[in-house]
Scaffold this active site. Structure first.
Site, PDB file in Angstrom:
ATOM      1  N   ARG A  49       0.876  -1.178   0.000  1.00 22.66           N
ATOM      2  CA  ARG A  49       0.000   0.000   0.000  1.00 22.66           C
ATOM      3  C   ARG A  49       0.907   1.220   0.000  1.00 22.66           C
ATOM      4  NH1 ARG A  49       2.548   1.839   3.647  1.00 22.66           N
ATOM      5  NH2 ARG A  49       1.027   3.532   3.734  1.00 22.66           N
ATOM      6  N   GLY A  50       0.288   2.405  -0.074  1.00 21.91           N
ATOM      7  CA  GLY A  50       1.077   3.626  -0.213  1.00 21.91           C
ATOM      8  C   GLY A  50       1.140   3.958  -1.703  1.00 21.91           C
ATOM      9  N   ALA A  51       0.857   5.224  -2.044  1.00 21.04           N
ATOM     10  CA  ALA A  51       0.645   5.588  -3.452  1.00 21.04           C
ATOM     11  C   ALA A  51       1.803   5.199  -4.385  1.00 21.04           C
ATOM     12  CB  ALA A  51       0.328   7.080  -3.537  1.00 21.04           C
ATOM     13  N   ARG A  89      -7.379   0.092  -6.710  1.00 18.02           N
ATOM     14  CA  ARG A  89      -7.647   1.153  -5.728  1.00 18.02           C
ATOM     15  C   ARG A  89      -7.815   2.476  -6.498  1.00 18.02           C
ATOM     16  NH1 ARG A  89      -4.092   1.277  -0.486  1.00 18.02           N
ATOM     17  NH2 ARG A  89      -5.996   2.256   0.291  1.00 18.02           N
ATOM     18  N   GLN A 196      -1.779   2.293  10.025  1.00 14.69           N
ATOM     19  CA  GLN A 196      -0.490   2.381   9.303  1.00 14.69           C
ATOM     20  C   GLN A 196       0.557   3.127  10.133  1.00 14.69           C
ATOM     21  OE1 GLN A 196      -3.476   3.029   7.945  1.00 14.69           O
ATOM     22  NE2 GLN A 196      -3.559   2.563   5.768  1.00 14.69           N
ATOM     23  N   ASP A 237      -1.844  10.924  -1.817  1.00 17.47           N
ATOM     24  CA  ASP A 237      -2.233   9.944  -2.836  1.00 17.47           C
ATOM     25  C   ASP A 237      -2.553  10.614  -4.159  1.00 17.47           C
ATOM     26  OD1 ASP A 237      -2.728   8.476  -0.203  1.00 17.47           O
ATOM     27  OD2 ASP A 237      -2.798   6.930  -1.766  1.00 17.47           O
ATOM     28  N   ASN A 247      -5.171  12.585   1.071  1.00 16.20           N
ATOM     29  CA  ASN A 247      -4.260  11.685   1.799  1.00 16.20           C
ATOM     30  C   ASN A 247      -5.092  10.918   2.818  1.00 16.20           C
ATOM     31  OD1 ASN A 247      -1.560  10.689   2.276  1.00 16.20           O
ATOM     32  ND2 ASN A 247      -1.638  11.746   4.234  1.00 16.20           N
ATOM     33  N   LYS A 248      -4.451  10.046   3.542  1.00 19.81           N
ATOM     34  CA  LYS A 248      -5.124   9.149   4.489  1.00 19.81           C
ATOM     35  C   LYS A 248      -6.110   9.902   5.376  1.00 19.81           C
ATOM     36  CE  LYS A 248      -4.884   5.652   4.685  1.00 19.81           C
ATOM     37  NZ  LYS A 248      -5.909   4.903   3.907  1.00 19.81           N
TER      38      LYS A 248
END
Ligand code: MRU
Length: 348
Positions: A49-51, A89, A196, A237, A247-248
């Site tokens: 995960r993570g852009a 995603r 995370q 992201d 973002n998150k």
């Protein structure tokens, strides 16, 4: 980054290898993928995960998929492989950027035959991987200039080596400042619901020996009010043309609090995370994840099954709350509609 101790993703003998981020911080398990569909599933299931990391995974997955093409001139099959990745995603633009880049490479070399195509797509994926590490190191160097000596920095989620091919974006800035001997420390919100911060950022910082304090998400205001935080730095992201930042979930709350306490709020954004074709945050697709990730913590049920649940995985921080956007090409300041195009080209 391939450090002596761990790596996020790698291409080994025609297979994709990833650390399973779902098992961290208690277990370090590496999984090997030889089929493109299983790489796509690994993205959906949060193995990776993570852009930037999911962009790299998609590129490597497409390179794997190319090996499954019988003849190079199978545009419909190649398009389907790309489609499988595009459906994993929706929020991180890096994913779509990487797919586009692999598609362009495919178009250029497909006439040269199957073997040439396989080789070219593998090389392109490795280039994307390497460029991401280089970009993050540059972001680190630019961003470290903004971090004062002895500062306490708040981050959010995980924008570290685990979220990228290596080094990290927001955590890359923190790493660079630390490597420069700035004697900084970090506040790490746990980042409910997927944790995370607690599971991944805390793990990376402990391994690096960078002083860090884990807090729950609802402690941020308290520590800002006490003067314990000097600045905020997060990843993204997708950053829109006007500087709005997805973002998150929870990032917006930090930005509002930073504004209230007159603290700088920085975004570390490789140019692969900037989408100039997206005019504002209102147009960014926000992923809605499962209710179970909210009602359960590490498989333990914490809420009644009957309760209605909302779970947007990302939020949008309006550009007015963003003090600077740190790219690998330099630091952009508002108005972002004018500064970002100096670093990024529009696609259309
Ligand atoms: O749902 P995740 O874990 O993929 O979300 C990750 C983030 O929100 C990161 O901050 C973002 O992708 C930037 S990573 C350099």
């Amino acid at each position: 980054m391939k450090s002596a101790t761990f790596f996020t993703i790698d291409w080994r003998d025609g297979a994709v290898v990833m650390i399973d981020q779902r098992a961290l911080p208690t277990r370090e398990i590496y999984r090997t993928y030889t089929d493109y569909r299983s790489v796509a599933r690994a993205i959906t299931d949060m193995v990776i995960r993570g852009a930037p990391a999911i962009g790299v995974a998609a590129a490597m997955g497409i390179a794997l998929g190319a090996r499954q093409l019988k003849r190079s001139a199978e545009p419909a099959v190649f398009a389907r492989i790309c489609q499988v990745f595009a459906a994993t995603r929706p929020t991180a633009v890096n994913l779509f950027w990487a797919i586009d880049r692999m598609r362009r490479r495919y178009e250029k070399v497909r006439a040269k035959g199957r073997e040439a195509l396989i080789e070219a797509l593998e090389q392109e994926a490795l280039k994307i991987y390497q460029e991401d590490i280089t970009a993050n190191q540059r972001i680190g160097r630019h961003g470290a200039k903004l971090i004062p000596k002895g500062a306490t920095v708040l981050t959010h989620c995980n924008a570290g080596a685990l979220a990228t091919a290596g080094y990290g974006t927001a955590l890359g800035v923190i790493r660079a400042a630390w490597e420069q001997g700035k004697n900084i420390s970090v506040f790490v919100p746990e980042t409910r619901p997927y944790l995370q911060g607690a599971r991944l950022t805390a793990w990376e910082l402990v391994r690096e020996g960078i002083p860090a304090t884990l807090i729950t998400d609802n402690m941020i205001g308290h520590f800002m009010q006490k003067g314990a935080i000097d600045c905020v730095i997060v990843g993204t992201d997708r950053t829109a043309a006007n500087g709005d930042v997805a973002n998150k979930i929870g990032t917006y709350t930090s930005a509002v609090l930073a504004g209230r306490h007159k603290l700088p709020f920085y975004v570390a954004a490789p140019t692969t995370s900037i989408d100039l074709d997206c005019p504002s945050g209102k147009k960014i697709p926000i992923e809605e994840r499962s209710a179970q990730e909210v009602t359960h913590v590490l498989r333990q049920q914490i809420a009644p099954s009957e309760i209605a649940v909302a779970h947007p995985a990302f939020d949008v921080t309006p550009h007015r709350l963003v003090s600077a956007i740190i790219t690998e090409k330099g630091i952009a300041r508002g108005p972002y509609s004018q500064s970002l195009p100096k670093f990024v080209k529009r696609k259309r």
